[in-house]
Design a protein around this motif. Structure first.
Motif, PDB file in Angstrom:
ATOM      1  N   PHE A 177       1.471 -74.619 -26.245  1.00 31.21           N
ATOM      2  CA  PHE A 177       1.726 -76.052 -26.038  1.00 31.21           C
ATOM      3  C   PHE A 177       3.043 -76.306 -25.310  1.00 31.21           C
ATOM      4  CE2 PHE A 177      -0.822 -79.269 -28.458  1.00 31.21           C
ATOM      5  CZ  PHE A 177      -1.769 -78.438 -29.011  1.00 31.21           C
ATOM      6  N   PHE A 178       4.090 -75.555 -25.741  1.00 26.80           N
ATOM      7  CA  PHE A 178       5.440 -75.988 -25.350  1.00 26.80           C
ATOM      8  C   PHE A 178       6.141 -75.063 -24.364  1.00 26.80           C
ATOM      9  CE2 PHE A 178       4.659 -77.219 -29.882  1.00 26.80           C
ATOM     10  CZ  PHE A 178       4.460 -78.569 -29.659  1.00 26.80           C
ATOM     11  N   ASP A 179       5.632 -73.835 -24.194  1.00 26.96           N
ATOM     12  CA  ASP A 179       6.303 -72.901 -23.287  1.00 26.96           C
ATOM     13  C   ASP A 179       5.514 -72.645 -22.008  1.00 26.96           C
ATOM     14  OD1 ASP A 179       8.385 -72.692 -25.001  1.00 26.96           O
ATOM     15  OD2 ASP A 179       8.033 -70.631 -25.620  1.00 26.96           O
ATOM     16  N   ASP A 180       4.368 -71.968 -22.161  1.00 29.22           N
ATOM     17  CA  ASP A 180       3.615 -71.487 -20.990  1.00 29.22           C
ATOM     18  C   ASP A 180       3.448 -72.521 -19.863  1.00 29.22           C
ATOM     19  OD1 ASP A 180       3.337 -69.282 -22.600  1.00 29.22           O
ATOM     20  OD2 ASP A 180       1.143 -69.277 -22.630  1.00 29.22           O
ATOM     21  N   PRO A 181       2.978 -73.745 -20.190  1.00 27.13           N
ATOM     22  CA  PRO A 181       2.665 -74.661 -19.077  1.00 27.13           C
ATOM     23  C   PRO A 181       3.880 -75.013 -18.225  1.00 27.13           C
ATOM     24  CG  PRO A 181       1.755 -75.485 -21.148  1.00 27.13           C
ATOM     25  CD  PRO A 181       2.676 -74.349 -21.500  1.00 27.13           C
ATOM     26  N   TYR A 182       5.074 -74.850 -18.808  1.00 24.89           N
ATOM     27  CA  TYR A 182       6.280 -75.325 -18.126  1.00 24.89           C
ATOM     28  C   TYR A 182       7.030 -74.213 -17.399  1.00 24.89           C
ATOM     29  CZ  TYR A 182       4.748 -79.109 -20.976  1.00 24.89           C
ATOM     30  OH  TYR A 182       3.942 -80.063 -21.538  1.00 24.89           O
ATOM     31  N   ARG A 183       6.390 -73.051 -17.279  1.00 21.58           N
ATOM     32  CA  ARG A 183       6.978 -71.937 -16.515  1.00 21.58           C
ATOM     33  C   ARG A 183       5.866 -71.024 -16.057  1.00 21.58           C
ATOM     34  NH1 ARG A 183       8.640 -72.677 -21.217  1.00 21.58           N
ATOM     35  NH2 ARG A 183      10.723 -73.182 -20.495  1.00 21.58           N
ATOM     36  N   ASN A 189      -3.536 -70.836 -16.297  1.00 22.72           N
ATOM     37  CA  ASN A 189      -4.780 -70.763 -15.538  1.00 22.72           C
ATOM     38  C   ASN A 189      -5.043 -72.120 -14.894  1.00 22.72           C
ATOM     39  OD1 ASN A 189      -7.440 -70.547 -14.706  1.00 22.72           O
ATOM     40  ND2 ASN A 189      -8.296 -70.526 -16.795  1.00 22.72           N
ATOM     41  N   TYR A 190      -4.795 -72.201 -13.562  1.00 25.68           N
ATOM     42  CA  TYR A 190      -5.073 -73.449 -12.836  1.00 25.68           C
ATOM     43  C   TYR A 190      -5.268 -73.133 -11.365  1.00 25.68           C
ATOM     44  CZ  TYR A 190      -0.030 -73.100 -11.947  1.00 25.68           C
ATOM     45  OH  TYR A 190       1.214 -72.653 -11.593  1.00 25.68           O
ATOM     46  N   PRO A 191      -5.967 -74.002 -10.643  1.00 27.08           N
ATOM     47  CA  PRO A 191      -6.242 -73.714  -9.239  1.00 27.08           C
ATOM     48  C   PRO A 191      -4.998 -73.861  -8.352  1.00 27.08           C
ATOM     49  CG  PRO A 191      -7.138 -75.849  -9.856  1.00 27.08           C
ATOM     50  CD  PRO A 191      -6.594 -75.241 -11.108  1.00 27.08           C
ATOM     51  N   VAL A 192      -4.982 -73.122  -7.251  1.00 24.45           N
ATOM     52  CA  VAL A 192      -3.850 -73.172  -6.308  1.00 24.45           C
ATOM     53  C   VAL A 192      -3.591 -74.614  -5.862  1.00 24.45           C
ATOM     54  CG1 VAL A 192      -3.046 -72.315  -4.059  1.00 24.45           C
ATOM     55  CG2 VAL A 192      -4.489 -70.879  -5.515  1.00 24.45           C
ATOM     56  N   ALA A 193      -4.651 -75.374  -5.726  1.00 19.90           N
ATOM     57  CA  ALA A 193      -4.508 -76.756  -5.234  1.00 19.90           C
ATOM     58  C   ALA A 193      -3.688 -77.630  -6.194  1.00 19.90           C
ATOM     59  CB  ALA A 193      -5.898 -77.370  -5.031  1.00 19.90           C
ATOM     60  N   LEU A 194      -3.441 -77.137  -7.398  1.00 18.74           N
ATOM     61  CA  LEU A 194      -2.664 -77.925  -8.368  1.00 18.74           C
ATOM     62  C   LEU A 194      -1.186 -77.514  -8.363  1.00 18.74           C
ATOM     63  CD1 LEU A 194      -4.065 -80.055 -10.105  1.00 18.74           C
ATOM     64  CD2 LEU A 194      -4.114 -78.421 -12.005  1.00 18.74           C
ATOM     65  N   GLU A 195      -0.876 -76.489  -7.572  1.00 20.72           N
ATOM     66  CA  GLU A 195       0.459 -75.875  -7.612  1.00 20.72           C
ATOM     67  C   GLU A 195       1.586 -76.882  -7.393  1.00 20.72           C
ATOM     68  OE1 GLU A 195       0.872 -72.213  -8.225  1.00 20.72           O
ATOM     69  OE2 GLU A 195       2.687 -73.304  -8.829  1.00 20.72           O
ATOM     70  N   GLU A 196       1.397 -77.774  -6.407  1.00 19.40           N
ATOM     71  CA  GLU A 196       2.483 -78.702  -6.084  1.00 19.40           C
ATOM     72  C   GLU A 196       2.798 -79.608  -7.283  1.00 19.40           C
ATOM     73  OE1 GLU A 196       1.820 -80.801  -2.405  1.00 19.40           O
ATOM     74  OE2 GLU A 196       3.455 -82.205  -2.932  1.00 19.40           O
ATOM     75  N   GLN A 197       1.729 -80.142  -7.896  1.00 24.30           N
ATOM     76  CA  GLN A 197       1.929 -81.039  -9.051  1.00 24.30           C
ATOM     77  C   GLN A 197       2.543 -80.282 -10.239  1.00 24.30           C
ATOM     78  OE1 GLN A 197      -1.603 -83.335  -9.976  1.00 24.30           O
ATOM     79  NE2 GLN A 197      -0.586 -84.403 -11.647  1.00 24.30           N
ATOM     80  N   ILE A 344      -1.613 -81.559 -21.037  1.00 21.82           N
ATOM     81  CA  ILE A 344      -1.063 -80.639 -20.041  1.00 21.82           C
ATOM     82  C   ILE A 344      -1.498 -79.204 -20.316  1.00 21.82           C
ATOM     83  CG2 ILE A 344       1.110 -79.640 -19.173  1.00 21.82           C
ATOM     84  CD1 ILE A 344       2.332 -82.483 -19.470  1.00 21.82           C
ATOM     85  N   ARG A 345      -1.414 -78.776 -21.575  1.00 23.60           N
ATOM     86  CA  ARG A 345      -1.722 -77.363 -21.838  1.00 23.60           C
ATOM     87  C   ARG A 345      -3.216 -77.074 -21.644  1.00 23.60           C
ATOM     88  NH1 ARG A 345      -4.064 -74.764 -26.912  1.00 23.60           N
ATOM     89  NH2 ARG A 345      -4.699 -76.514 -28.179  1.00 23.60           N
ATOM     90  N   ARG A 346      -4.093 -78.064 -21.905  1.00 19.29           N
ATOM     91  CA  ARG A 346      -5.530 -77.849 -21.709  1.00 19.29           C
ATOM     92  C   ARG A 346      -5.909 -77.872 -20.231  1.00 19.29           C
ATOM     93  NH1 ARG A 346      -7.920 -75.736 -26.281  1.00 19.29           N
ATOM     94  NH2 ARG A 346      -7.590 -77.041 -28.099  1.00 19.29           N
ATOM     95  N   THR A 347      -4.986 -78.342 -19.391  1.00 22.02           N
ATOM     96  CA  THR A 347      -5.279 -78.413 -17.952  1.00 22.02           C
ATOM     97  C   THR A 347      -4.772 -77.172 -17.226  1.00 22.02           C
ATOM     98  OG1 THR A 347      -5.017 -80.812 -18.091  1.00 22.02           O
ATOM     99  CG2 THR A 347      -5.001 -79.866 -15.881  1.00 22.02           C
TER     100      THR A 347
END
Ligand code: SR1
Ligand code: MG
Length: 401
Positions: A177-183, A189-197, A344-347
Protein backbone atom coordinates in the motif's frame (compact mmCIF):
# COMPACT_ATOMS: atom_id res chain seq x y z
CA UNK A 1 -0.81 -32.27 17.76
CA UNK A 2 -1.06 -32.76 13.95
CA UNK A 3 1.99 -32.02 11.80
CA UNK A 4 1.35 -29.56 8.99
CA UNK A 5 0.90 -30.98 5.52
CA UNK A 6 -0.78 -29.24 2.59
CA UNK A 7 -4.01 -31.04 1.67
CA UNK A 8 -5.13 -32.34 -1.70
CA UNK A 9 -8.73 -33.33 -2.53
CA UNK A 10 -8.31 -36.80 -0.97
CA UNK A 11 -6.59 -35.74 2.25
CA UNK A 12 -9.00 -32.83 2.78
CA UNK A 13 -11.88 -35.28 2.42
CA UNK A 14 -10.32 -37.80 4.84
CA UNK A 15 -9.73 -35.04 7.40
CA UNK A 16 -13.41 -34.08 7.35
CA UNK A 17 -14.51 -37.73 7.52
CA UNK A 18 -12.26 -38.33 10.54
CA UNK A 19 -13.74 -35.32 12.33
CA UNK A 20 -17.06 -37.11 11.95
CA UNK A 21 -19.16 -34.11 12.95
CA UNK A 22 -20.41 -32.69 9.67
CA UNK A 23 -21.92 -35.61 7.72
CA UNK A 24 -23.56 -38.95 8.62
CA UNK A 25 -21.03 -41.81 8.78
CA UNK A 26 -22.49 -43.47 5.65
CA UNK A 27 -22.62 -40.27 3.53
CA UNK A 28 -20.98 -40.47 0.09
CA UNK A 29 -18.76 -37.39 -0.07
CA UNK A 30 -16.84 -35.60 -2.80
CA UNK A 31 -14.28 -32.82 -2.60
CA UNK A 32 -12.74 -30.32 -5.01
CA UNK A 33 -10.36 -27.39 -4.69
CA UNK A 34 -11.52 -24.12 -6.20
CA UNK A 35 -9.52 -21.37 -4.48
CA UNK A 36 -8.63 -18.53 -6.82
CA UNK A 37 -7.40 -16.05 -4.20
CA UNK A 38 -3.86 -14.84 -3.70
CA UNK A 39 -2.91 -17.00 -0.71
CA UNK A 40 -4.78 -20.17 0.25
CA UNK A 41 -6.29 -23.52 -0.71
CA UNK A 42 -10.11 -23.66 -0.61
CA UNK A 43 -11.99 -26.97 -0.85
CA UNK A 44 -15.71 -27.70 -1.05
CA UNK A 45 -16.80 -31.00 0.51
CA UNK A 46 -20.34 -32.12 -0.24
CA UNK A 47 -22.51 -35.18 0.02
CA UNK A 48 -23.62 -37.07 -3.11
CA UNK A 49 -27.06 -35.48 -3.38
CA UNK A 50 -25.59 -32.02 -2.67
CA UNK A 51 -27.89 -31.60 0.32
CA UNK A 52 -25.11 -30.45 2.59
CA UNK A 53 -21.68 -28.94 2.01
CA UNK A 54 -18.92 -27.22 3.93
CA UNK A 55 -15.84 -25.21 3.00
CA UNK A 56 -12.36 -26.21 4.17
CA UNK A 57 -9.78 -23.47 3.89
CA UNK A 58 -6.10 -24.17 4.41
CA UNK A 59 -3.24 -21.69 4.51
CA UNK A 60 -0.14 -22.62 2.50
CA UNK A 61 3.30 -21.78 3.93
CA UNK A 62 3.79 -19.32 1.05
CA UNK A 63 1.79 -16.81 -1.00
CA UNK A 64 -0.06 -18.85 -3.61
CA UNK A 65 -0.10 -16.03 -6.17
CA UNK A 66 3.71 -15.75 -6.14
CA UNK A 67 4.88 -19.26 -5.18
CA UNK A 68 7.30 -20.80 -2.69
CA UNK A 69 9.77 -17.95 -3.17
CA UNK A 70 7.43 -15.83 -0.94
CA UNK A 71 7.20 -17.75 2.38
CA UNK A 72 4.29 -16.75 4.60
CA UNK A 73 3.33 -17.63 8.16
CA UNK A 74 0.69 -20.30 8.76
CA UNK A 75 -0.36 -18.33 11.83
CA UNK A 76 -2.57 -16.28 9.52
CA UNK A 77 -5.09 -19.15 9.62
CA UNK A 78 -5.41 -18.76 13.41
CA UNK A 79 -5.78 -15.01 13.03
CA UNK A 80 -8.43 -15.39 10.32
CA UNK A 81 -10.53 -17.89 12.30
CA UNK A 82 -10.24 -15.79 15.48
CA UNK A 83 -11.19 -12.53 13.75
CA UNK A 84 -14.23 -14.25 12.21
CA UNK A 85 -15.21 -15.47 15.67
CA UNK A 86 -14.71 -12.07 17.31
CA UNK A 87 -16.49 -10.19 14.55
CA UNK A 88 -19.17 -12.88 14.42
CA UNK A 89 -19.83 -12.36 18.13
CA UNK A 90 -20.76 -8.69 17.59
CA UNK A 91 -22.16 -8.94 14.06
CA UNK A 92 -23.33 -12.54 13.50
CA UNK A 93 -25.64 -11.89 10.56
CA UNK A 94 -22.86 -10.32 8.45
CA UNK A 95 -19.91 -12.62 9.27
CA UNK A 96 -19.18 -16.08 7.82
CA UNK A 97 -19.51 -18.80 10.49
CA UNK A 98 -16.48 -20.80 11.66
CA UNK A 99 -17.44 -24.46 12.26
CA UNK A 100 -14.00 -25.85 13.18
CA UNK A 101 -10.38 -24.68 13.38
CA UNK A 102 -7.02 -26.47 13.67
CA UNK A 103 -4.08 -24.09 14.04
CA UNK A 104 -1.36 -26.76 13.53
CA UNK A 105 -2.79 -27.72 10.14
CA UNK A 106 -3.78 -24.09 9.43
CA UNK A 107 -7.24 -25.44 8.57
CA UNK A 108 -10.57 -23.71 9.09
CA UNK A 109 -13.94 -25.20 8.23
CA UNK A 110 -16.58 -22.65 7.36
CA UNK A 111 -20.25 -22.60 6.45
CA UNK A 112 -20.67 -22.94 2.69
CA UNK A 113 -21.94 -19.68 1.23
CA UNK A 114 -22.29 -21.21 -2.24
CA UNK A 115 -25.86 -19.90 -2.52
CA UNK A 116 -24.30 -16.43 -2.57
CA UNK A 117 -21.70 -14.91 -4.92
CA UNK A 118 -18.48 -12.94 -4.54
CA UNK A 119 -19.28 -9.22 -4.82
CA UNK A 120 -16.44 -8.36 -7.22
CA UNK A 121 -17.66 -10.75 -9.93
CA UNK A 122 -21.23 -9.52 -9.52
CA UNK A 123 -20.29 -5.84 -9.79
CA UNK A 124 -18.19 -6.64 -12.85
CA UNK A 125 -21.33 -8.03 -14.46
CA UNK A 126 -23.21 -4.85 -13.58
CA UNK A 127 -25.30 -6.50 -10.85
CA UNK A 128 -26.38 -4.46 -7.85
CA UNK A 129 -27.33 -5.26 -4.22
CA UNK A 130 -29.60 -2.82 -2.49
CA UNK A 131 -28.62 -3.67 1.10
CA UNK A 132 -24.86 -3.57 0.53
CA UNK A 133 -24.18 -0.04 1.85
CA UNK A 134 -26.28 -0.52 4.99
CA UNK A 135 -24.83 -3.96 5.66
CA UNK A 136 -21.18 -2.94 5.25
CA UNK A 137 -21.67 0.31 7.23
CA UNK A 138 -23.27 -1.71 10.05
CA UNK A 139 -20.53 -4.38 10.06
CA UNK A 140 -17.74 -1.80 10.10
CA UNK A 141 -19.39 0.23 12.88
CA UNK A 142 -20.18 -2.81 15.07
CA UNK A 143 -16.84 -4.56 14.69
CA UNK A 144 -14.81 -1.37 15.13
CA UNK A 145 -16.79 0.04 18.08
CA UNK A 146 -16.91 -3.17 20.14
CA UNK A 147 -13.15 -3.71 19.79
CA UNK A 148 -12.20 -0.11 20.54
CA UNK A 149 -11.20 1.74 23.74
CA UNK A 150 -14.72 3.15 23.88
CA UNK A 151 -16.03 -0.31 24.78
CA UNK A 152 -13.27 -2.73 25.83
CA UNK A 153 -11.71 -2.52 29.31
CA UNK A 154 -8.12 -1.30 28.82
CA UNK A 155 -6.45 -4.52 30.04
CA UNK A 156 -8.66 -6.72 27.82
CA UNK A 157 -7.89 -4.57 24.80
CA UNK A 158 -4.13 -4.71 25.45
CA UNK A 159 -4.24 -8.47 25.65
CA UNK A 160 -6.26 -8.68 22.41
CA UNK A 161 -3.75 -6.40 20.68
CA UNK A 162 -1.11 -9.02 21.53
CA UNK A 163 -3.28 -11.95 20.44
CA UNK A 164 -3.86 -10.32 17.07
CA UNK A 165 -0.31 -9.20 16.37
CA UNK A 166 0.08 -10.13 12.72
CA UNK A 167 3.51 -8.87 11.61
CA UNK A 168 3.95 -10.81 8.36
CA UNK A 169 0.57 -10.00 6.88
CA UNK A 170 0.84 -6.38 8.06
CA UNK A 171 4.23 -6.21 6.32
CA UNK A 172 2.51 -7.14 3.03
CA UNK A 173 0.10 -4.25 3.44
CA UNK A 174 2.86 -1.89 4.58
CA UNK A 175 4.88 -2.72 1.46
CA UNK A 176 2.10 -2.98 -1.11
CA UNK A 177 0.00 0.00 0.00
CA UNK A 178 2.55 2.53 1.17
CA UNK A 179 5.95 1.71 -0.36
CA UNK A 180 6.00 -0.08 -3.72
CA UNK A 181 3.69 2.22 -5.72
CA UNK A 182 5.73 5.29 -4.80
CA UNK A 183 9.11 3.99 -6.02
CA UNK A 184 10.64 1.62 -8.53
CA UNK A 185 10.04 -1.95 -7.42
CA UNK A 186 10.02 -5.22 -9.33
CA UNK A 187 6.66 -6.10 -7.78
CA UNK A 188 4.99 -3.11 -9.43
CA UNK A 189 2.98 -3.79 -12.54
CA UNK A 190 1.67 -1.12 -14.94
CA UNK A 191 1.84 -0.33 -18.65
CA UNK A 192 4.60 1.88 -20.10
CA UNK A 193 1.92 4.34 -21.21
CA UNK A 194 1.26 5.12 -17.53
CA UNK A 195 4.91 5.94 -16.78
CA UNK A 196 4.57 9.72 -17.04
CA UNK A 197 1.64 9.87 -14.60
CA UNK A 198 3.38 7.47 -12.22
CA UNK A 199 6.55 9.61 -12.26
CA UNK A 200 4.57 12.76 -11.47
CA UNK A 201 2.88 10.97 -8.60
CA UNK A 202 6.24 9.92 -7.18
CA UNK A 203 7.58 13.47 -7.44
CA UNK A 204 4.66 14.97 -5.51
CA UNK A 205 6.22 15.75 -2.13
CA UNK A 206 2.93 16.62 -0.41
CA UNK A 207 1.46 13.33 -1.56
CA UNK A 208 4.47 11.39 -0.24
CA UNK A 209 4.19 13.11 3.14
CA UNK A 210 0.49 12.24 3.34
CA UNK A 211 1.25 8.62 2.43
CA UNK A 212 3.95 8.58 5.13
CA UNK A 213 1.36 9.78 7.68
CA UNK A 214 -1.06 7.08 6.61
CA UNK A 215 1.64 4.43 6.90
CA UNK A 216 2.71 5.74 10.29
CA UNK A 217 -0.88 5.52 11.54
CA UNK A 218 -1.18 2.01 10.11
CA UNK A 219 1.98 1.06 12.06
CA UNK A 220 1.03 2.52 15.40
CA UNK A 221 -2.62 3.20 15.96
CA UNK A 222 -4.22 0.10 17.47
CA UNK A 223 -7.73 1.56 17.53
CA UNK A 224 -9.67 -1.60 16.79
CA UNK A 225 -9.61 -5.19 15.52
CA UNK A 226 -9.68 -4.67 11.76
CA UNK A 227 -10.72 -7.13 9.09
CA UNK A 228 -7.62 -5.87 7.32
CA UNK A 229 -8.52 -6.76 3.71
CA UNK A 230 -11.96 -5.38 2.92
CA UNK A 231 -12.05 -5.57 -0.86
CA UNK A 232 -14.98 -6.74 -2.95
CA UNK A 233 -13.46 -10.24 -3.15
CA UNK A 234 -13.84 -10.54 0.63
CA UNK A 235 -17.63 -10.26 0.52
CA UNK A 236 -20.31 -12.77 -0.37
CA UNK A 237 -23.60 -11.22 -1.44
CA UNK A 238 -27.14 -12.16 -2.42
CA UNK A 239 -30.28 -10.07 -2.84
CA UNK A 240 -30.92 -10.16 0.92
CA UNK A 241 -27.65 -11.13 2.59
CA UNK A 242 -24.05 -9.93 2.89
CA UNK A 243 -21.25 -11.96 4.53
CA UNK A 244 -17.66 -10.98 5.28
CA UNK A 245 -14.97 -13.62 4.72
CA UNK A 246 -11.14 -13.76 4.68
CA UNK A 247 -9.90 -11.54 7.53
CA UNK A 248 -6.42 -13.10 7.60
CA UNK A 249 -4.88 -9.60 7.49
CA UNK A 250 -6.72 -8.76 10.73
CA UNK A 251 -4.87 -6.85 13.47
CA UNK A 252 -5.44 -3.85 15.76
CA UNK A 253 -5.10 -0.84 13.48
CA UNK A 254 -6.74 2.46 12.51
CA UNK A 255 -10.54 2.25 12.13
CA UNK A 256 -10.48 4.19 8.85
CA UNK A 257 -8.46 1.49 7.11
CA UNK A 258 -11.32 -1.00 6.54
CA UNK A 259 -13.81 1.73 5.63
CA UNK A 260 -11.39 3.34 3.17
CA UNK A 261 -10.47 0.00 1.59
CA UNK A 262 -14.13 -0.85 0.96
CA UNK A 263 -14.96 2.53 -0.58
CA UNK A 264 -11.75 2.32 -2.62
CA UNK A 265 -12.92 -0.94 -4.14
CA UNK A 266 -16.31 0.50 -5.06
CA UNK A 267 -14.50 3.40 -6.71
CA UNK A 268 -12.21 1.04 -8.61
CA UNK A 269 -15.36 -0.59 -9.96
CA UNK A 270 -16.93 2.81 -10.67
CA UNK A 271 -13.98 3.82 -12.84
CA UNK A 272 -13.74 0.36 -14.44
CA UNK A 273 -17.37 0.57 -15.59
CA UNK A 274 -16.28 3.38 -17.95
CA UNK A 275 -14.40 0.69 -19.86
CA UNK A 276 -16.90 -2.10 -19.30
CA UNK A 277 -20.48 -0.95 -19.91
CA UNK A 278 -20.94 0.53 -23.37
CA UNK A 279 -24.62 1.55 -23.10
CA UNK A 280 -24.79 4.95 -21.42
CA UNK A 281 -28.09 4.46 -19.50
CA UNK A 282 -26.92 1.15 -17.99
CA UNK A 283 -23.52 2.63 -17.10
CA UNK A 284 -25.23 5.62 -15.49
CA UNK A 285 -27.43 3.31 -13.40
CA UNK A 286 -24.46 1.31 -12.14
CA UNK A 287 -22.53 4.52 -11.43
CA UNK A 288 -25.39 6.00 -9.46
CA UNK A 289 -25.84 2.70 -7.58
CA UNK A 290 -22.15 2.69 -6.58
CA UNK A 291 -22.25 6.31 -5.42
CA UNK A 292 -25.42 5.83 -3.42
CA UNK A 293 -23.95 2.67 -1.84
CA UNK A 294 -20.88 4.67 -0.78
CA UNK A 295 -23.08 7.41 0.66
CA UNK A 296 -25.30 4.91 2.52
CA UNK A 297 -22.28 3.05 3.86
CA UNK A 298 -20.68 6.26 5.18
CA UNK A 299 -23.89 7.50 6.78
CA UNK A 300 -24.76 4.12 8.30
CA UNK A 301 -21.25 3.77 9.68
CA UNK A 302 -21.31 7.23 11.26
CA UNK A 303 -24.85 7.08 12.66
CA UNK A 304 -24.37 3.60 14.04
CA UNK A 305 -21.07 4.57 15.68
CA UNK A 306 -22.61 7.67 17.27
CA UNK A 307 -25.49 5.61 18.64
CA UNK A 308 -23.20 2.91 20.02
CA UNK A 309 -20.93 5.54 21.54
CA UNK A 310 -23.92 7.14 23.26
CA UNK A 311 -25.36 3.91 24.64
CA UNK A 312 -22.31 1.66 25.14
CA UNK A 313 -19.19 3.72 25.85
CA UNK A 314 -17.68 2.33 29.04
CA UNK A 315 -14.56 4.51 29.31
CA UNK A 316 -15.31 7.59 31.39
CA UNK A 317 -12.98 10.13 29.76
CA UNK A 318 -14.07 9.09 26.26
CA UNK A 319 -17.64 10.06 27.17
CA UNK A 320 -16.65 13.77 27.19
CA UNK A 321 -19.32 15.67 25.22
CA UNK A 322 -18.16 16.29 21.64
CA UNK A 323 -15.21 13.89 21.78
CA UNK A 324 -16.73 11.06 19.74
CA UNK A 325 -17.65 13.51 16.94
CA UNK A 326 -14.02 14.68 16.76
CA UNK A 327 -12.79 11.10 16.88
CA UNK A 328 -15.06 10.11 13.99
CA UNK A 329 -13.98 13.11 11.93
CA UNK A 330 -10.42 11.84 12.12
CA UNK A 331 -11.58 8.32 11.23
CA UNK A 332 -13.22 9.74 8.09
CA UNK A 333 -10.07 11.62 7.14
CA UNK A 334 -8.05 8.43 7.56
CA UNK A 335 -10.62 6.47 5.55
CA UNK A 336 -10.34 8.94 2.69
CA UNK A 337 -6.55 8.68 2.70
CA UNK A 338 -6.54 4.87 2.85
CA UNK A 339 -9.16 4.82 0.12
CA UNK A 340 -6.75 6.77 -2.09
CA UNK A 341 -3.87 4.39 -1.36
CA UNK A 342 -6.08 1.41 -2.28
CA UNK A 343 -6.90 2.99 -5.67
CA UNK A 344 -3.24 3.64 -6.40
CA UNK A 345 -1.81 0.31 -5.28
CA UNK A 346 -4.48 -1.68 -7.19
CA UNK A 347 -3.60 0.26 -10.34
CA UNK A 348 0.20 0.15 -10.38
CA UNK A 349 1.25 -2.27 -7.60
CA UNK A 350 1.45 -6.06 -7.37
CA UNK A 351 -2.16 -6.98 -6.65
CA UNK A 352 -4.53 -5.67 -9.30
CA UNK A 353 -8.30 -6.05 -9.55
CA UNK A 354 -10.23 -7.96 -12.19
CA UNK A 355 -12.54 -4.95 -12.54
CA UNK A 356 -9.73 -3.16 -14.42
CA UNK A 357 -7.51 -5.98 -15.69
CA UNK A 358 -10.56 -7.68 -17.22
CA UNK A 359 -11.15 -4.77 -19.63
CA UNK A 360 -10.00 -6.20 -22.94
CA UNK A 361 -9.66 -2.97 -24.92
CA UNK A 362 -6.20 -1.60 -24.10
CA UNK A 363 -7.06 2.06 -24.68
CA UNK A 364 -10.16 1.84 -22.49
CA UNK A 365 -8.19 0.04 -19.79
CA UNK A 366 -5.51 2.73 -19.86
CA UNK A 367 -8.10 5.50 -19.56
CA UNK A 368 -9.54 3.75 -16.49
CA UNK A 369 -6.08 3.34 -14.95
CA UNK A 370 -5.41 7.06 -15.44
CA UNK A 371 -8.69 7.89 -13.73
CA UNK A 372 -8.09 5.61 -10.71
CA UNK A 373 -4.59 7.04 -10.24
CA UNK A 374 -5.87 10.61 -10.38
CA UNK A 375 -8.78 9.91 -8.06
CA UNK A 376 -6.51 8.08 -5.60
CA UNK A 377 -4.08 10.99 -5.59
CA UNK A 378 -6.84 13.56 -4.98
CA UNK A 379 -8.36 11.55 -2.13
CA UNK A 380 -5.01 11.39 -0.36
CA UNK A 381 -4.22 15.08 -0.96
CA UNK A 382 -7.63 16.31 0.24
CA UNK A 383 -8.23 13.92 3.12
CA UNK A 384 -7.29 16.34 5.90
CA UNK A 385 -9.91 18.85 4.76
CA UNK A 386 -12.71 16.28 5.14
CA UNK A 387 -14.96 17.26 8.06
CA UNK A 388 -18.03 15.11 7.45
CA UNK A 389 -19.34 12.10 5.52
CA UNK A 390 -20.85 14.61 3.10
CA UNK A 391 -17.43 16.25 2.48
CA UNK A 392 -16.03 12.80 1.70
CA UNK A 393 -18.90 12.04 -0.65
CA UNK A 394 -18.73 15.45 -2.41
CA UNK A 395 -15.03 15.03 -3.09
CA UNK A 396 -15.65 11.63 -4.61
CA UNK A 397 -18.39 13.05 -6.84
CA UNK A 398 -16.27 15.97 -7.97
CA UNK A 399 -13.42 13.72 -9.14
CA UNK A 400 -15.32 10.60 -10.17
CA UNK A 401 -17.06 12.23 -13.12
C1 SR1 B 1 0.46 -11.19 -1.75
S1 SR1 B 1 -1.10 -10.81 -1.19
C2 SR1 B 1 -1.70 -9.56 -2.24
C3 SR1 B 1 -2.99 -8.98 -1.80
O1 SR1 B 1 -3.98 -9.99 -1.70
C4 SR1 B 1 -4.68 -9.86 -0.47
O2 SR1 B 1 -6.03 -10.13 -0.62
C5 SR1 B 1 -4.37 -8.48 0.02
O3 SR1 B 1 -5.23 -7.50 -0.51
C6 SR1 B 1 -2.97 -8.31 -0.44
O4 SR1 B 1 -2.55 -6.98 -0.49
MG1 MG C 1 -8.14 -12.70 0.93
Amino acid sequence: MSKYVAFNNDTALSYVQELGQFFPADAVLSCYEFGDGNLNLVFRIQDANEQRSIILKQALPYARCVGESWPLTLDRARIEASVLQKHGAVCPELTAKVLHHNSELAVTILEDLGHMAILRGELNQGNTFKHLGTHVGTYLANTSFFHSDFYLPAADKKSLVQEFTNPELCAITEDLFFDDPYRDHERNNYPVALEEQVSLLRENKTLLINVAKLKSKFYSSPQTLLHGDVHTGSLFVSAQETKFIDPEFGFFGPIGFDLGSFIGNLLLNYCAQNGRIIETPKRRDVHSYLLSTISTCLQTFEQHWLTLAKTDTRDLALQAPGYVEQFLQEVLQDAMGYCGTELIRRTIGLAHVADIDGIEDEAKRLAVQKQTLLLGEQLILNSKSCRSTDDFYQLIISFAH
